[in-house]
Design an enzyme around this catalytic site. Structure first.
Site, short mmCIF file in Angstrom:
data_model
loop_
_atom_site.label_atom_id
_atom_site.label_comp_id
_atom_site.label_asym_id
_atom_site.label_seq_id
_atom_site.Cartn_x
_atom_site.Cartn_y
_atom_site.Cartn_z
N ASP A 21 0.85 -1.20 0.00
CA ASP A 21 0.00 0.00 0.00
C ASP A 21 0.89 1.25 0.00
O ASP A 21 0.40 2.37 -0.12
CB ASP A 21 -1.00 0.00 1.17
CG ASP A 21 -0.34 0.07 2.52
OD1 ASP A 21 0.89 -0.10 2.61
OD2 ASP A 21 -1.07 0.31 3.52
N SER A 22 2.21 1.04 0.06
CA SER A 22 3.15 2.14 -0.16
C SER A 22 2.96 2.73 -1.56
O SER A 22 3.47 3.82 -1.85
CB SER A 22 4.60 1.66 0.01
OG SER A 22 4.83 0.49 -0.72
N ASP B 187 -1.10 -6.22 -0.41
CA ASP B 187 -1.14 -5.54 0.89
C ASP B 187 -2.56 -4.98 1.07
O ASP B 187 -3.03 -4.22 0.22
CB ASP B 187 -0.14 -4.38 0.83
CG ASP B 187 0.38 -3.99 2.19
OD1 ASP B 187 0.05 -4.65 3.19
OD2 ASP B 187 1.15 -3.00 2.24
N LYS C 137 -1.17 -9.43 2.78
CA LYS C 137 -0.47 -8.99 3.99
C LYS C 137 -1.41 -8.09 4.77
O LYS C 137 -2.10 -7.24 4.19
CB LYS C 137 0.81 -8.22 3.63
CG LYS C 137 1.53 -7.67 4.88
CD LYS C 137 2.91 -7.13 4.58
CE LYS C 137 2.93 -5.74 4.04
NZ LYS C 137 2.33 -4.72 4.95
N GLU D 115 8.91 -4.38 10.91
CA GLU D 115 9.33 -3.09 10.37
C GLU D 115 9.83 -2.17 11.48
O GLU D 115 9.13 -1.95 12.48
CB GLU D 115 8.16 -2.44 9.61
CG GLU D 115 8.54 -1.07 9.02
CD GLU D 115 7.60 -0.58 7.93
OE1 GLU D 115 6.69 -1.33 7.52
OE2 GLU D 115 7.80 0.57 7.49
O1 KIV Z 1 3.56 -1.14 1.78
C1 KIV Z 1 4.73 -1.55 1.83
O2 KIV Z 1 5.56 -1.31 0.93
C2 KIV Z 1 5.12 -2.35 2.98
C3 KIV Z 1 6.54 -2.81 3.09
C4 KIV Z 1 7.47 -1.69 3.27
C5 KIV Z 1 6.72 -3.86 4.10
O3 KIV Z 1 4.30 -2.64 3.81
#
Ligand code: KIV
Length: 270
Positions: free
Chosen positions: A42-43, A81, A111, A180
């Site tokens: 979700d980044s 995610d 995730k 994290e």
């Molecule tokens: O959203 C993301 O990129 C993440 C990773 C940094 C673990 O959750």
């Protein structure tokens, strides 16, 4: 095609590589390099879509990127995610949102940014056939609660609670755990206590694997966290290519003869 079982079996044996990807060409590059797990993080919200945080990312939004990544991935495990509030509010919605990533978008697992509220949910998802990667430590969807992105698990009570939660998520059936921005000795302790693999980001060298945001790792991002590393300078390459394009168009060098064709039947027009 890697499976969650392949990833789980690497724990304590072989180091696991994981990178984010948000589109098909990037997923192809990451997959061809032999990365074990591709996370459609979700980044995407702050890395690609121009948001300040991951909070605005929607289920439809992440689904769009999961589909693109899945279509371009042959070998790596694709993990979707789950965005802020797409899980944990209502069980039925949580299951449908996560199930959609597998049924419609081609992911093999999801995730969840984890906490006490995701132990039962993880168990339910796993029972229904949705593999879950747990995520403890700094969970960026809590940015408004934290007031930033502080390191987690830095006192004895918080560290013990994180260890307990890690064990509870393993018992609930999670196949792996992202840690994290936690102290490396805490990550080592959790890694030791679990049979499932831990995958660290800002969690030191003792985890079973490592994950980074693609744009940080290849050097596209303008800013990267201190725990990240730039393994290239793709931003400089992109800037140089765009500058060269602008100069070539402005000077008339592009397009050249090899980029064009003349139609002899139209000769009388010119
Ligand atoms: O959203 C993301 O990129 C993440 C990773 C940094 C673990 O959750």
């Amino acid at each position: 095609m890697a499976t969650v079982r392949d990833i789980r079996e690497k724990a304590g044996d072989e180091r696991i590589t994981m990178l984010t990807a948000y589109d098909a060409p990037t997923a192809g590059i990451v997959d061809d390099a032999g990365v074990d797990v591709i996370l459609v993080g979700d980044s995407v919200g702050n890395v690609v879509l121009g948001h300040e945080t991951t909070v605005p990312v929607s289920v439809d939004g992440i689904a769009h990127h999961v589909g693109a990544v899945s279509r371009a991935t042959e070998d790596a495990l694709v993990v979707a995610d789950m965005p802020f509030l797409s899980f944990g509010v209502d069980e039925k919605d949580s299951l449908e949102n996560a199930g959609r990533m597998l049924k419609e978008e081609g992911a093999e697992a999801v995730k969840l940014e984890s906490g006490p509220h995701t132990v039962e949910l993880t168990e339910k998802m796993v029972q229904l056939g949705i593999p879950v990667m747990a995520h403890l430590g700094l969970t960026p969807q809590h940015v408004n609660q934290y007031g930033g992105y502080p390191r987690q698990g830095t006192d004895q009570a918080a560290a013990e609670r994180m260890l307990e939660l890690a064990i509870e998520h393993e018992e609930a059936g999670a196949f792996s755990l992202v840690l994290e921005h936690v102290p490396s000795n805490l990550a080592a302790e959790i890694t030791d206590a679990l049979d499932i693999p831990t995958i660290g980001i800002g969690a030191g060298p003792h985890c079973d694997g490592q994950v980074l945001v693609f744009d940080d790792a290849v050097g596209i991002s303008e800013w990267t966290p201190t725990f990240s590393e730039q393994f290239g300078n793709v931003r400089a390459e992109m800037e140089s290519a765009v500058n060269d394009y602008v100069s070539a168009v402005e000077s008339g060098e592009f397009p050249a003869d090899e980029h064009s064709h003349e139609e002899s039947d139209l000769e009388e027009l010119y």
